[in-house]
Design an enzyme around this catalytic site. Structure first.
Site, mmCIF file in Angstrom:
data_model
loop_
_atom_site.group_PDB
_atom_site.id
_atom_site.type_symbol
_atom_site.label_atom_id
_atom_site.label_comp_id
_atom_site.label_asym_id
_atom_site.label_seq_id
_atom_site.Cartn_x
_atom_site.Cartn_y
_atom_site.Cartn_z
ATOM 1 N N GLY A 1 -33.860 -34.728 -59.304
ATOM 2 C CA GLY A 1 -33.392 -36.027 -58.797
ATOM 3 C C GLY A 1 -33.064 -36.031 -57.313
ATOM 4 O O GLY A 1 -32.822 -37.096 -56.748
ATOM 5 N N ASN B 1 -9.792 -40.941 -61.378
ATOM 6 C CA ASN B 1 -10.357 -39.809 -60.626
ATOM 7 C C ASN B 1 -9.524 -39.534 -59.375
ATOM 8 O O ASN B 1 -10.056 -39.109 -58.352
ATOM 9 C CB ASN B 1 -11.821 -40.142 -60.268
ATOM 10 C CG ASN B 1 -12.587 -38.938 -59.793
ATOM 11 O OD1 ASN B 1 -12.233 -37.797 -60.087
ATOM 12 N ND2 ASN B 1 -13.646 -39.169 -59.032
ATOM 13 N N LYS C 1 -25.193 -49.468 -57.379
ATOM 14 C CA LYS C 1 -24.947 -49.836 -55.971
ATOM 15 C C LYS C 1 -25.916 -50.938 -55.543
ATOM 16 O O LYS C 1 -25.535 -51.886 -54.860
ATOM 17 C CB LYS C 1 -25.081 -48.606 -55.066
ATOM 18 C CG LYS C 1 -23.954 -47.597 -55.252
ATOM 19 C CD LYS C 1 -22.616 -48.163 -54.808
ATOM 20 C CE LYS C 1 -21.455 -47.290 -55.199
ATOM 21 N NZ LYS C 1 -20.149 -47.928 -55.017
ATOM 22 N N SER D 1 -24.195 -47.499 -50.604
ATOM 23 C CA SER D 1 -24.606 -46.107 -50.421
ATOM 24 C C SER D 1 -26.032 -46.046 -49.903
ATOM 25 O O SER D 1 -26.865 -46.913 -50.221
ATOM 26 C CB SER D 1 -24.533 -45.402 -51.777
ATOM 27 O OG SER D 1 -25.173 -44.162 -51.732
ATOM 28 N N TYR E 1 -26.113 -44.589 -61.553
ATOM 29 C CA TYR E 1 -25.120 -44.741 -60.473
ATOM 30 C C TYR E 1 -25.745 -45.454 -59.275
ATOM 31 O O TYR E 1 -25.210 -46.447 -58.777
ATOM 32 C CB TYR E 1 -24.563 -43.367 -60.043
ATOM 33 C CG TYR E 1 -23.933 -43.427 -58.666
ATOM 34 C CD1 TYR E 1 -22.691 -44.017 -58.484
ATOM 35 C CD2 TYR E 1 -24.608 -42.954 -57.542
ATOM 36 C CE1 TYR E 1 -22.139 -44.130 -57.226
ATOM 37 C CE2 TYR E 1 -24.066 -43.055 -56.278
ATOM 38 C CZ TYR E 1 -22.824 -43.646 -56.116
ATOM 39 O OH TYR E 1 -22.294 -43.772 -54.857
ATOM 40 N N ARG F 1 -29.573 -34.174 -45.036
ATOM 41 C CA ARG F 1 -28.728 -35.361 -45.246
ATOM 42 C C ARG F 1 -28.011 -35.685 -43.938
ATOM 43 O O ARG F 1 -27.982 -34.872 -43.014
ATOM 44 C CB ARG F 1 -27.643 -35.073 -46.311
ATOM 45 C CG ARG F 1 -28.154 -34.712 -47.683
ATOM 46 C CD ARG F 1 -28.739 -35.903 -48.427
ATOM 47 N NE ARG F 1 -29.182 -35.547 -49.768
ATOM 48 C CZ ARG F 1 -30.392 -35.075 -50.065
ATOM 49 N NH1 ARG F 1 -31.295 -34.868 -49.113
ATOM 50 N NH2 ARG F 1 -30.711 -34.803 -51.322
HETATM 51 C C1 WQD Z 1 -26.164 -32.664 -50.585
HETATM 52 C C2 WQD Z 1 -27.277 -31.632 -50.415
HETATM 53 C C3 WQD Z 1 -28.212 -30.898 -52.477
HETATM 54 C C4 WQD Z 1 -24.696 -28.900 -54.067
HETATM 55 C C5 WQD Z 1 -24.720 -37.690 -53.660
HETATM 56 C C6 WQD Z 1 -25.094 -39.029 -54.215
HETATM 57 C C7 WQD Z 1 -24.909 -40.073 -53.171
HETATM 58 C C8 WQD Z 1 -23.514 -40.074 -52.647
HETATM 59 C C9 WQD Z 1 -23.060 -38.717 -52.250
HETATM 60 C C10 WQD Z 1 -21.453 -40.599 -53.812
HETATM 61 C C11 WQD Z 1 -28.455 -31.862 -51.346
HETATM 62 C C12 WQD Z 1 -27.519 -29.745 -51.781
HETATM 63 C C13 WQD Z 1 -25.580 -29.616 -53.281
HETATM 64 C C14 WQD Z 1 -24.864 -27.491 -54.217
HETATM 65 C C15 WQD Z 1 -26.780 -27.625 -52.755
HETATM 66 N N1 WQD Z 1 -22.697 -40.685 -53.641
HETATM 67 N N2 WQD Z 1 -26.612 -28.983 -52.639
HETATM 68 N N3 WQD Z 1 -25.916 -26.909 -53.544
HETATM 69 O O1 WQD Z 1 -26.950 -35.589 -53.566
HETATM 70 O O2 WQD Z 1 -27.030 -36.090 -51.073
HETATM 71 O O3 WQD Z 1 -25.577 -37.418 -52.552
HETATM 72 O O4 WQD Z 1 -23.368 -37.738 -53.238
HETATM 73 O O5 WQD Z 1 -20.569 -40.840 -54.266
HETATM 74 O O6 WQD Z 1 -25.213 -41.310 -53.710
HETATM 75 O O7 WQD Z 1 -26.442 -38.999 -54.622
HETATM 76 O O8 WQD Z 1 -24.930 -35.120 -52.074
HETATM 77 O O9 WQD Z 1 -23.381 -33.252 -51.740
HETATM 78 O O10 WQD Z 1 -24.551 -33.485 -53.965
HETATM 79 O O11 WQD Z 1 -25.862 -32.786 -51.964
HETATM 80 O O12 WQD Z 1 -27.713 -27.030 -52.195
HETATM 81 O O13 WQD Z 1 -24.130 -26.807 -54.934
HETATM 82 O O14 WQD Z 1 -26.745 -30.355 -50.784
HETATM 83 O O15 WQD Z 1 -29.399 -30.443 -53.100
HETATM 84 O O16 WQD Z 1 -29.598 -31.503 -50.636
HETATM 85 P P1 WQD Z 1 -26.269 -36.014 -52.331
HETATM 86 P P2 WQD Z 1 -24.597 -33.633 -52.490
#
Ligand code: WQD
Length: 341
Positions: free
Chosen positions: A300, A37, A156, A127, A152, A234
């Site tokens: 999720g 990746n 962790k 994480s 995933y 977040r």
């Molecule tokens: C952030 C927020 C989405 C995309 C994930 C893994 C975590 C970590 C990081 C990594 C959320 C919202 C997202 C989009 C949106 N692992 N969103 N539109 O889900 O907090 O964390 O990645 O390797 O373990 O779970 O990160 O960036 O996907 O989302 O509105 O097109 O943005 O719903 O609230 P997340 P994310």
């Protein structure tokens, strides 16, 4: 002689930024990556930033023999930072065995060699996903872990357990699990950054690709959460701040400053930021408009999480420095750089 550190997954997003910070602090870095990746060109980009090309070995850490051969070849290792792992939440639901195989076996192979070859120090990429949707915010390191939402996330948690139990049985070894919140942004030189394959799942790469015209519109997943503006919250941390936390963790271990042989730290900013606030901040920092629409919640997703970073700040003497605007501007510079190629 400078101290030699093995960085697994060192050509990846967080890994490459950490290699830069380690080299800038005088460490001799060896990267192991299977390039599943990431791209080999990252090595030259790192060299362009630091003036030093890291040593590199391409192989898969689930291959026990190859891991052994590596440790036989590199006899001066003082510590390991283990980033290499599969990390796409959705993909892990489709291919759980692949995730358990990659993420657990690579760690177990490395730890077996730590014991056999007497490499005493480990920093592990954990994480905030281990906390699930916490009952109380912000989360401290004592916040109980919850059952993971995805294979995933579960890897962790299980990796943390593998480390805890192995360190208990081997008091000569020491480890730190850094629990990352949401890493974003890119190096200020825009020479390294996040390189998602295909359609990005994560918010920031999707957002920057939208503004670059690669995607028509960003979908905001839900505006009916129980948060001030209804969108999910977040803790977004600049990847360079996160990288620096690894250098500090390594120094803590090498200098014997650790208080237990297995420690955990939250690595976030302490600030909860909503998706709509991200859009606002990005527009302010870059002067670009973010075309977006509100859609249904993503399956999720949790409603909100952000870190209490007091323990990391006090114990590690580390604190995230970059503002959200700066961080998003760095992500945009990186996107512009890769879009031009
Ligand atoms: C952030 C927020 C989405 C995309 C994930 C893994 C975590 C970590 C990081 C990594 C959320 C919202 C997202 C989009 C949106 N692992 N969103 N539109 O889900 O907090 O964390 O990645 O390797 O373990 O779970 O990160 O960036 O996907 O989302 O509105 O097109 O943005 O719903 O609230 P997340 P994310």
């Amino acid at each position: 002689m400078s101290k030699q550190i093995l960085v697994t997954g060192g050509t990846g997003f967080i890994g490459s930024h950490t290699v830069v910070e380690l080299q800038n602090n005088g460490y001799d870095v060896v990267i192991v990556d299977n390039l599943s990746n990431s791209k080999i060109e990252v090595l030259e980009q790192i060299e362009a930033i630091t003036g030093v090309k890291p040593k590199f070995e391409e192989f898969d850490l689930t291959d026990k023999q190859k891991v052994n051969d590596f440790f036989q070849k590199y006899t001066d290792l003082e510590a390991i930072i283990h980033f290499a792992a599969s990390k796409a939440v959705g993909e892990s639901v489709e291919k759980p065995l692949m995730y358990y195989n990659n993420n657990l076996n690579s760690l177990m192979n490395i730890m077996a060699c730590m014991i056999e070859y007497k490499v005493p120090n480990l920093v592990f990429s954990s994480s905030c996903t281990v906390y699930g949707q916490p009952d109380k915010l912000p989360v401290t390191e004592q916040t109980p872990r919850k059952e993971a939402e995805s294979p995933y996330g579960n890897t962790k948690s299980i990796c943390e357990d593998i480390i805890r139990d192995t360190l208990k049985a081997c008091p000569d070894l020491k480890g730190i699990a850094l629990r990352y919140f949401n890493p974003i942004g890119a190096h200020e030189t825009a020479k390294i950054g996040e390189l998602p394959l295909g359609v990005p799942n994560n918010l920031i790469p999707f957002l920057t690709q939208t503004v670059a015209g690669i995607r028509p519109e960003l979908s905001v997943f839900g505006d009916d959460y129980n948060t001030p503006d209804g969108s999910a919250i977040r803790d977004y941390i600049h990847v360079v701040d996160l990288a620096k936390a690894h250098v500090v963790a390594i120094e803590r271990l090498l200098n014997g400053k650790n208080k237990a042989n297995c420690e955990y730290f939250n690595v976030g900013t302490g600030n909860g930021v909503s998706v709509l606030e991200i859009i606002e901040s990005f527009e302010r920092a870059t002067g670009e408009k973010v075309p977006h629409k509100i859609v249904a919640r993503r399956a999720g997703d949790i409603e909100q999480i952000y870190a209490d970073t007091t323990y990391a700040n006090d114990e590690l003497g580390w604190k995230a420095q970059s503002s959200l605007d700066e961080t998003l501007l760095s992500a945009w510079k990186w996107q512009k750089n890769i879009s031009e190629k």
